[in-house]
Design a protein around this motif. Structure first.
Motif, PDB file in Angstrom:
ATOM      1  N   GLU A   1       0.829  -1.220   0.000  1.00 44.49           N
ATOM      2  CA  GLU A   1       0.000   0.000   0.000  1.00 44.49           C
ATOM      3  C   GLU A   1       0.856   1.261   0.000  1.00 44.49           C
ATOM      4  OE1 GLU A   1      -2.573  -0.372   3.353  1.00 44.49           O
ATOM      5  OE2 GLU A   1      -3.757  -1.998   2.463  1.00 44.49           O
ATOM      6  N   SER A   2       2.088   1.147   0.560  1.00 44.12           N
ATOM      7  CA  SER A   2       2.939   2.346   0.653  1.00 44.12           C
ATOM      8  C   SER A   2       3.706   2.621  -0.637  1.00 44.12           C
ATOM      9  CB  SER A   2       3.942   2.196   1.808  1.00 44.12           C
ATOM     10  OG  SER A   2       4.902   1.181   1.518  1.00 44.12           O
ATOM     11  N   ILE A   3       3.794   1.599  -1.527  1.00 44.87           N
ATOM     12  CA  ILE A   3       4.611   1.761  -2.739  1.00 44.87           C
ATOM     13  C   ILE A   3       3.758   2.377  -3.856  1.00 44.87           C
ATOM     14  CG2 ILE A   3       6.030   0.580  -4.478  1.00 44.87           C
ATOM     15  CD1 ILE A   3       6.483  -1.648  -2.370  1.00 44.87           C
ATOM     16  N   VAL A   4       4.052   3.616  -4.198  1.00 41.60           N
ATOM     17  CA  VAL A   4       3.317   4.318  -5.263  1.00 41.60           C
ATOM     18  C   VAL A   4       3.767   3.769  -6.612  1.00 41.60           C
ATOM     19  CG1 VAL A   4       2.981   6.421  -3.911  1.00 41.60           C
ATOM     20  CG2 VAL A   4       5.052   6.164  -5.297  1.00 41.60           C
ATOM     21  N   PRO A   5       2.959   3.977  -7.684  1.00 45.31           N
ATOM     22  CA  PRO A   5       3.310   3.422  -9.006  1.00 45.31           C
ATOM     23  C   PRO A   5       4.705   3.795  -9.488  1.00 45.31           C
ATOM     24  CG  PRO A   5       1.070   4.218  -9.001  1.00 45.31           C
ATOM     25  CD  PRO A   5       1.661   4.644  -7.690  1.00 45.31           C
ATOM     26  N   SER A   6       5.150   5.014  -9.139  1.00 41.88           N
ATOM     27  CA  SER A   6       6.468   5.449  -9.617  1.00 41.88           C
ATOM     28  C   SER A   6       7.621   4.841  -8.809  1.00 41.88           C
ATOM     29  CB  SER A   6       6.569   6.978  -9.550  1.00 41.88           C
ATOM     30  OG  SER A   6       6.354   7.428  -8.212  1.00 41.88           O
ATOM     31  N   GLY A   7       7.276   4.151  -7.731  1.00 40.61           N
ATOM     32  CA  GLY A   7       8.313   3.521  -6.907  1.00 40.61           C
ATOM     33  C   GLY A   7       8.576   4.299  -5.615  1.00 40.61           C
ATOM     34  N   LEU A   8       9.387   3.666  -4.721  1.00 42.09           N
ATOM     35  CA  LEU A   8       9.641   4.256  -3.402  1.00 42.09           C
ATOM     36  C   LEU A   8      11.000   3.773  -2.884  1.00 42.09           C
ATOM     37  CD1 LEU A   8       8.075   5.852  -1.058  1.00 42.09           C
ATOM     38  CD2 LEU A   8       7.590   3.583  -0.125  1.00 42.09           C
ATOM     39  N   PRO A   9      11.814   4.698  -2.336  1.00 46.07           N
ATOM     40  CA  PRO A   9      13.080   4.240  -1.748  1.00 46.07           C
ATOM     41  C   PRO A   9      12.824   3.233  -0.615  1.00 46.07           C
ATOM     42  CG  PRO A   9      13.065   6.626  -1.959  1.00 46.07           C
ATOM     43  CD  PRO A   9      11.659   6.160  -2.238  1.00 46.07           C
ATOM     44  N   VAL A  10      13.693   2.228  -0.499  1.00 46.28           N
ATOM     45  CA  VAL A  10      13.529   1.204   0.542  1.00 46.28           C
ATOM     46  C   VAL A  10      13.453   1.843   1.916  1.00 46.28           C
ATOM     47  CG1 VAL A  10      14.638  -0.761   1.705  1.00 46.28           C
ATOM     48  CG2 VAL A  10      14.649  -0.637  -0.785  1.00 46.28           C
ATOM     49  N   LYS A  11      14.311   2.846   2.186  1.00 43.66           N
ATOM     50  CA  LYS A  11      14.326   3.466   3.522  1.00 43.66           C
ATOM     51  C   LYS A  11      12.995   4.147   3.845  1.00 43.66           C
ATOM     52  CE  LYS A  11      16.772   7.706   2.077  1.00 43.66           C
ATOM     53  NZ  LYS A  11      15.712   8.665   2.277  1.00 43.66           N
ATOM     54  N   ASP A  12      12.311   4.666   2.811  1.00 46.07           N
ATOM     55  CA  ASP A  12      10.999   5.277   3.051  1.00 46.07           C
ATOM     56  C   ASP A  12       9.946   4.205   3.318  1.00 46.07           C
ATOM     57  OD1 ASP A  12      12.188   7.685   2.670  1.00 46.07           O
ATOM     58  OD2 ASP A  12      11.392   8.042   0.649  1.00 46.07           O
ATOM     59  N   ALA A  13      10.073   3.080   2.616  1.00 47.59           N
ATOM     60  CA  ALA A  13       9.125   1.980   2.826  1.00 47.59           C
ATOM     61  C   ALA A  13       9.244   1.421   4.245  1.00 47.59           C
ATOM     62  CB  ALA A  13       9.374   0.875   1.802  1.00 47.59           C
ATOM     63  N   LEU A  14      10.465   1.482   4.814  1.00 49.17           N
ATOM     64  CA  LEU A  14      10.702   0.950   6.163  1.00 49.17           C
ATOM     65  C   LEU A  14      10.435   1.971   7.254  1.00 49.17           C
ATOM     66  CD1 LEU A  14      14.054  -0.984   5.539  1.00 49.17           C
ATOM     67  CD2 LEU A  14      11.764  -1.965   5.742  1.00 49.17           C
ATOM     68  N   ALA A  15      10.141   3.219   6.841  1.00 53.01           N
ATOM     69  CA  ALA A  15       9.997   4.299   7.829  1.00 53.01           C
ATOM     70  C   ALA A  15       8.869   4.035   8.824  1.00 53.01           C
ATOM     71  CB  ALA A  15       9.766   5.630   7.110  1.00 53.01           C
ATOM     72  N   GLY A  16       7.853   3.300   8.399  1.00 45.85           N
ATOM     73  CA  GLY A  16       6.722   3.029   9.297  1.00 45.85           C
ATOM     74  C   GLY A  16       6.966   1.885  10.271  1.00 45.85           C
ATOM     75  N   PHE A  17       8.152   1.300  10.227  1.00 41.39           N
ATOM     76  CA  PHE A  17       8.478   0.168  11.114  1.00 41.39           C
ATOM     77  C   PHE A  17       9.623   0.556  12.058  1.00 41.39           C
ATOM     78  CE2 PHE A  17       6.840  -1.446   7.126  1.00 41.39           C
ATOM     79  CZ  PHE A  17       5.897  -2.387   7.520  1.00 41.39           C
ATOM     80  N   SER A  18       9.680  -0.069  13.206  1.00 40.66           N
ATOM     81  CA  SER A  18      10.763   0.241  14.150  1.00 40.66           C
ATOM     82  C   SER A  18      11.274  -1.038  14.810  1.00 40.66           C
ATOM     83  CB  SER A  18      10.272   1.211  15.240  1.00 40.66           C
ATOM     84  OG  SER A  18       9.217   0.614  15.986  1.00 40.66           O
ATOM     85  N   GLY A  19      12.530  -0.984  15.307  1.00 40.83           N
ATOM     86  CA  GLY A  19      13.107  -2.101  16.059  1.00 40.83           C
ATOM     87  C   GLY A  19      13.095  -3.400  15.276  1.00 40.83           C
ATOM     88  N   ALA A  20      12.590  -4.463  15.933  1.00 37.41           N
ATOM     89  CA  ALA A  20      12.531  -5.792  15.302  1.00 37.41           C
ATOM     90  C   ALA A  20      11.582  -5.785  14.115  1.00 37.41           C
ATOM     91  CB  ALA A  20      12.093  -6.835  16.329  1.00 37.41           C
ATOM     92  N   GLY A  21      10.572  -4.866  14.128  1.00 34.84           N
ATOM     93  CA  GLY A  21       9.619  -4.766  13.024  1.00 34.84           C
ATOM     94  C   GLY A  21      10.304  -4.423  11.723  1.00 34.84           C
ATOM     95  N   LYS A  22      11.354  -3.607  11.805  1.00 36.88           N
ATOM     96  CA  LYS A  22      12.100  -3.216  10.605  1.00 36.88           C
ATOM     97  C   LYS A  22      12.811  -4.437  10.009  1.00 36.88           C
ATOM     98  CE  LYS A  22      13.455   0.977  10.570  1.00 36.88           C
ATOM     99  NZ  LYS A  22      14.094   2.286  10.776  1.00 36.88           N
ATOM    100  N   GLU A  23      13.390  -5.273  10.890  1.00 36.44           N
ATOM    101  CA  GLU A  23      14.066  -6.497  10.426  1.00 36.44           C
ATOM    102  C   GLU A  23      13.060  -7.427   9.738  1.00 36.44           C
ATOM    103  OE1 GLU A  23      17.322  -7.280  10.636  1.00 36.44           O
ATOM    104  OE2 GLU A  23      17.716  -5.291  11.467  1.00 36.44           O
TER     105      GLU A  23
END
Length: 634
Positions: free
Chosen positions: A586-608
């Motif tokens: 849902e976070s990835i727009v049609p034009s694409g998204l940097p990986v770090k932005d896609a992971l921005a909504g996760f923290s700690g073990a959730g990011k892993e």
């Protein structure tokens, strides 16, 4: 033959044996040679103490540590079991007296240091000792490829010629498979039975932390884990520094090392055993023979140099079977320094010769003399006087010890000795005229067997406790008795003693076995590498690493070490996977998204976990990740 379970209950008060103890005892009673690998606190002593009582005669216990021998003899005597010790610090008169008593009494245990085995006196009395079992404690010391090789142990095999029908039981807490084979070969075992308890300790949580502030991490651990603990350090100075810092933070701590005199060490040890002190900060001089079941934390503030030492020291935690925590702390530069240890621990022959000559000059030993003599040795003063490197000097002394030139250890102190030198009538008259000294005289006579006939080691602190006075008052009383010609009193020597095994030779004539020396160097390097791999491993269970190192390939993941807990955090169930997948897509727009932005909504073990899902989606060709790190849905 007495039932071994009855012996266990009657003599030691236990209702049942620990794992493998009964099997080891039965093997020994059948006359079979055996090697027993039991972890620290696994009950090794019972394995030779019980069979010794099941048959007539005595058990000969070979041990490298004088202090441990004395502790074990004292413990046995408190149970009304006759036991004696024979070590390299004793005079000829004391040795004869001890051997006569052992052979002519109901003695069940004779503790002997390996250096004593080939002396003419020991051989003379050996046939009259009626030995029913030979127990070799710390058996790894016999192997040149082990972490604590002591050449005097190689002489144990000669006993087999004198006592061909007596079984030998070798005991150790830690030995690799190569060392196990070497022990059996060097002790001339005939069809040996090898008993190896699993190296797993299910109640121990192993953790390793890289930290910029060790004291802060130690405080964090001690605040989170209640109960008593041990903190191991490499230097004496550091034990006091850390102890002082803990006390400043309201944690009752004390320090312990081999440089303290026996009274200080006993007092600190007793305070810790009685929980007056919560944490003991110490060098590796602390722990041997100490059985405190409720240790909740063992922290290594400095990395040791091998897994054998680490496993043995960490294993002092949680002997009561309850959850306990063992922690290794390190910094990057510390691991780099460990790698440099190989060169320091194995100096070249030229350096060993230089230190040998300096030592002989320091002790003022003439060429061709010194054999069989003891010398007081202040190591710190010696190093300073000759401007030597401390680590290289200690390593050179170790090399000289392994070449059987000398014997030196900072953990051996010569205790005070007392012998009564007056007749009974004179003693009676003196007591009558000096009533204030009578309690001291009575205590000496009651508590120290043989004190009328020979010099006997005493401990002023123990006498002080009995009489409820200070140690200084006891020493004053002993000096007064000596002045009156009642006793001969030799106060304890607090400096370590160096024993010269061979006469002094010219430094250029000093030889060492280069082939064996080089092999020991290679083995040390391998042990060091194993320790570094343990510290730096991020994905494998700590218990499994330790088990495999010691040849226990059946070790299972413990589930409670730091690596196992981290793996659990990263494990995904079906629902969690689906939730993360939906959020990412849902976070990835049609034009694409940097990986770090896609992971921005996760923290700690959730990011892993989110990274794991990205990897899965990429493998399933649902998304693509380009070289710039952008994600696009396919």
């Amino acid at each position: 033959m007495t039932d071994i379970k009855s012996i266990l209950k009657d003599r030691w008060g236990y209702d049942s044996f620990r794992p493998l103890q009964e099997e080891i005892i039965q093997s020994v009673l059948k006359g079979q040679d055996a090697l027993a690998l039991l972890p620290t606190g696994g009950g090794k002593s019972i394995c030779f103490q019980v069979p010794a009582f099941a048959r007539p005669g005595l058990c000969l216990v070979i041990s490298p540590l004088i202090a441990l021998m004395k502790d074990q003899v004292e413990t046995l005597r408190k149970k009304n079991i006759t036991a004696f010790s024979l070590h390299s610090g004793m005079t000829r008169k004391e040795t004869i007296h001890t051997l006569s008593l052992a052979g002519g009494s109901n003695c069940k245990f004779l503790y002997v240091s390996p250096e004593r085995l080939e002396t003419a006196l020991f051989k003379e009395y050996l046939p009259g000792l009626d030995i029913n079992l030979i127990a070799v404690d710390e058996a790894h010391c016999i192997s040149q490829w082990g972490y604590d090789f002591r050449p005097a142990y190689l002489r144990i095999a000669a006993l087999r010629e004198e006592l061909p029908s007596v079984p030998v039981l070798a005991l150790t807490a830690s030995a690799t498979e190569a060392v196990q084979q070497d022990i059996c070969a060097k002790l001339l075992f005939r069809r040996p039975a090898i008993f190896r308890q699993s190296f797993e300790r299910p109640n121990l949580s192993y953790s390793v932390f890289k930290t910029s502030s060790k004291i802060n991490k130690i405080l964090e651990i001690l605040q989170n884990v209640p109960g008593c603990g041990i903190i191991y350090c490499k230097s004496r100075k550091r034990t006091k520094t850390l102890s002082d810092l803990l006390n400043m933070q309201g944690i009752a701590a004390d320090y312990y090392h081999a440089g303290l005199n026996p009274e200080q060490r006993n007092k600190k040890q007793e305070d810790w055993l009685n929980n007056t002190t919560r944490v003991i900060v110490c060098t590796n001089a602390f722990g041997m023979g100490i059985d405190k079941p409720d240790v909740r934390t063992v922290i290594h503030a400095d990395a040791p140099d091998c897994l054998e030492n680490y496993y043995q020291e960490a294993g002092r935690a949680g002997r009561d079977g309850k959850r306990a925590y063992t922690v290794l702390l390190y910094q990057e530069k510390e691991l780099e320094e460990l790698k440099k240890l190989v060169a320091l621990r194995f100096p070249p022959l030229a350096a060993i010769r230089h230190i040998y000559q300096a030592l002989m000059n320091h002790l003022q030993i003439a060429s061709g003399s010194g054999e069989g003599q003891y010398y007081e040795m202040d190591l710190h003063h010696f190093i300073k006087q000759f401007s030597l490197d401390a680590q290289e000097t200690i390593s050179a002394l170790k090399a000289l010890e392994q070449e059987e030139q000398l014997y030196f250890t900072e953990q051996v102190f010569a205790l005070s000795k007392v012998e009564f030198v007056c007749g009974k009538q004179s003693l009676y008259a003196f007591e009558k005229d000096n009533p204030l000294l009578e309690p001291l005289i009575k205590t000496l006579l009651r508590h120290y067997e043989g004190i009328i006939d020979q010099p006997v080691p005493i401990m002023e602190q123990s006498i002080a406790r009995t009489l409820r006075i200070s140690s200084d008052e006891v020493k004053k009383g002993l000096r007064s008795l000596q002045a009156h010609g009642i006793i001969d009193y030799t106060p304890q020597k607090e400096n370590p003693q160096l024993y010269l095994i061979r006469n002094r030779v010219k430094a250029q004539d000093l030889q060492i076995d280069i082939e064996a020396y080089t092999k020991r160097k290679e083995q040390f390097e391998e042990r060091l590498d194993a320790l570094l791999q343990y510290a730096l491993s991020a994905g494998v269970c700590r218990s499994v690493i330790i088990g495999k190192y010691f040849g226990d390939d059946d070790a299972k993941a413990c589930g409670i070490c730091d690596n196992c807990l981290n793996a659990k955090k990263q494990t995904l169930d079906g629902k969690e996977f689906e939730d993360i997948r939906q959020r990412l897509l849902e976070s990835i727009v049609p034009s694409g998204l940097p990986v770090k932005d896609a992971l921005a909504g996760f923290s700690g073990a959730g990011k892993e976990k989110a990274l794991k899902v990205i990897g899965f989606l990429q493998a399933e060709d649902k998304i693509e990740v380009n070289e710039e790190g952008w994600i696009r849905v396919k």
